[in-house]
Motif scaffolding. Structure first.
Motif, short mmCIF file in Angstrom:
data_model
loop_
_atom_site.label_atom_id
_atom_site.label_comp_id
_atom_site.label_asym_id
_atom_site.label_seq_id
_atom_site.Cartn_x
_atom_site.Cartn_y
_atom_site.Cartn_z
N GLN A 213 0.83 -1.21 0.00
CA GLN A 213 0.00 0.00 0.00
C GLN A 213 0.87 1.27 0.00
OE1 GLN A 213 -2.56 0.88 3.27
NE2 GLN A 213 -3.92 2.07 1.96
N LEU A 214 1.89 1.28 0.86
CA LEU A 214 2.77 2.45 0.91
C LEU A 214 3.56 2.59 -0.39
CD1 LEU A 214 4.11 2.30 4.60
CD2 LEU A 214 2.42 3.89 3.65
N ASN A 215 3.99 1.46 -0.96
CA ASN A 215 4.70 1.51 -2.24
C ASN A 215 3.83 2.13 -3.33
OD1 ASN A 215 7.48 0.37 -2.64
ND2 ASN A 215 6.62 -1.21 -1.32
N GLN A 216 2.55 1.75 -3.31
CA GLN A 216 1.60 2.29 -4.29
C GLN A 216 1.46 3.79 -4.15
OE1 GLN A 216 -2.36 0.65 -4.02
NE2 GLN A 216 -1.67 -1.24 -5.02
N ILE A 217 1.39 4.25 -2.88
CA ILE A 217 1.23 5.69 -2.64
C ILE A 217 2.46 6.45 -3.15
CG2 ILE A 217 0.98 7.48 -0.88
CD1 ILE A 217 -0.70 5.52 0.75
N VAL A 218 3.65 5.95 -2.80
CA VAL A 218 4.89 6.62 -3.23
C VAL A 218 4.93 6.71 -4.75
CG1 VAL A 218 7.42 6.32 -3.39
CG2 VAL A 218 6.28 6.08 -1.19
N SER A 219 4.55 5.61 -5.40
CA SER A 219 4.65 5.61 -6.85
C SER A 219 3.58 6.50 -7.49
CB SER A 219 4.66 4.16 -7.32
OG SER A 219 3.73 3.92 -8.28
N ARG A 220 2.35 6.53 -6.92
CA ARG A 220 1.34 7.40 -7.56
C ARG A 220 1.63 8.88 -7.32
NH1 ARG A 220 -3.44 5.52 -3.87
NH2 ARG A 220 -3.35 7.03 -2.17
N VAL A 221 2.15 9.24 -6.13
CA VAL A 221 2.51 10.64 -5.88
C VAL A 221 3.63 11.05 -6.85
CG1 VAL A 221 3.52 12.24 -4.19
CG2 VAL A 221 1.76 10.64 -3.46
N GLY A 222 4.63 10.18 -6.99
CA GLY A 222 5.74 10.47 -7.89
C GLY A 222 5.27 10.64 -9.33
N GLN A 223 4.41 9.72 -9.78
CA GLN A 223 3.95 9.80 -11.17
C GLN A 223 3.12 11.05 -11.44
OE1 GLN A 223 2.46 5.87 -11.43
NE2 GLN A 223 4.48 5.10 -11.98
N ARG A 224 2.30 11.43 -10.46
CA ARG A 224 1.50 12.65 -10.64
C ARG A 224 2.39 13.88 -10.75
NH1 ARG A 224 -3.04 10.99 -6.11
NH2 ARG A 224 -4.21 9.59 -7.48
N ILE A 225 3.47 13.91 -9.96
CA ILE A 225 4.37 15.08 -9.99
C ILE A 225 5.15 15.13 -11.30
CG2 ILE A 225 6.38 16.18 -8.91
CD1 ILE A 225 5.37 14.91 -6.23
N VAL A 226 5.76 14.00 -11.71
CA VAL A 226 6.58 14.06 -12.92
C VAL A 226 5.72 14.32 -14.17
CG1 VAL A 226 8.47 12.71 -11.98
CG2 VAL A 226 6.70 11.55 -13.30
N ALA A 227 4.45 13.92 -14.12
CA ALA A 227 3.57 14.15 -15.27
C ALA A 227 3.39 15.64 -15.53
CB ALA A 227 2.21 13.49 -15.03
N VAL A 228 3.43 16.48 -14.48
CA VAL A 228 3.27 17.92 -14.67
C VAL A 228 4.62 18.64 -14.66
CG1 VAL A 228 0.96 17.95 -13.64
CG2 VAL A 228 2.95 18.33 -12.17
#
Ligand SMILES: [Zn+2]
Length: 288
Positions: A59-74
């Motif tokens: 669950q924590l891995n998922q959160i780290v990866s989704r926060v990271g992906q949202r940031i790099v996308a913008v």
């Protein structure tokens, strides 16, 4: 005559080596090709991951990866080969390396508290990468120490390896620290705050995060990240100055996550030595 010639060569070299950072549009002296910077970032990442344990908390891995992906996308470099790892460790640490290699230590999640707090850390680190602060710091250190330039830099040479790791902000793990300069910190804060807002996280939480971070003490020693990132009054003032623009961007973003999910973290083990109080039995009665 020869000196004059060298001076001209050097001037041409330096003028062509000036890079402009995205968002803040500052010019910076960089004498390292980006391809080499990226390769050194990847090598450093592999080396650090070999010595650390990755978290198995899905669950924590998922959160780290989704926060990271949202940031790099913008971000201004969405096409780098970004990777986000969660490292199982009490250390309060985080880093991002050229080439898009990011790591967060579980110890820092308690201070991050929620996704927006994590977005504050990750967007700040990602901003260091995008503004190429590592390459700027390598350039400074190389000029200071007269080491080999450009393609000659290698992780296999001990002196150069220390220059590279400390310039990339991960030297602290190996016992040599090079804190980021005030101007690099302020630039990463500025870019990071905008990225975080554009990614849909409430930028107000950045100030809350830095306040929490300033109160954290790891026993006698300050947390790892604090040795390169002190949470001082200048930083807080800088963040307040950039907040208006970040809030404006946040208002205009389509999907807002606010603070996102609050972390459910495993509670630390009670310190050994003290017997656990049992209801109805006094602690004294348990000790012989
Ligand atoms: Zn920083």
């Amino acid at each position: 005559m020869r000196i004059k010639f060298l001076f001209i060569i050097l001037t041409v070299f330096i003028t062509t080596a000036c890079a402009t950072t995205p968002v803040s549009n500052r010019s910076a002296l960089i004498l390292i090709p980006q391809s080499q910077e990226i390769s050194l970032g990847k090598q450093s990442y592999d080396q650090i991951l070999k010595e650390e344990t990755e978290s198995e908390d899905s669950q924590l891995n998922q959160i780290v990866s989704r926060v990271g992906q949202r940031i790099v996308a913008v971000s201004d470099m969405p096409k780098l080969e970004w990777e986000f790892k969660l490292i199982e460790s009490e250390k309060k640490n985080a880093f991002a390396l050229p080439g898009g290699k990011v790591a967060i230590y579980t110890g820092l999640l308690a201070v991050a508290k929620n996704e927006a707090g994590l977005a504050t850390i990750m967007s700040h680190e990602i901003a260091h990468v995008i503004a190429r602060h590592g390459a700027q710091r390598m350039t400074q250190q190389i000029l200071l120490q007269g080491a080999m330039l450009g393609a000659g830099l290698s992780m296999k040479n001990n002196t150069q390896r220390n220059i590279i790791l400390s310039a990339l902000g991960v030297g602290v793990l190996y016992g040599f620290t090079l804190p980021f300069s005030r101007s690099h910190e302020s630039e990463a804060d500025q870019i990071g705050l905008l990225y975080m807002a554009r990614a849909g996280y409430d930028p107000n939480e950045a100030l809350q995060f830095w306040q929490r971070f300033s109160q954290v003490k790891d026993g006698k020693a300050p947390p790892e990240w604090a040795s390169t990132h002190p949470a001082d009054a200048t930083r807080m003032q800088g963040l307040r100055n950039y907040l208006a623009r970040a809030k404006y961007d946040y208002q205009n973003v389509k999907t807002k996550y606010g603070l996102g999910q609050t972390f459910k973290l495993p509670q630390p083990e009670p310190s050994p030595g003290k017997p656990k109080p049992v209801p109805g039995v006094s602690v004294e009665a348990l000790t012989p």
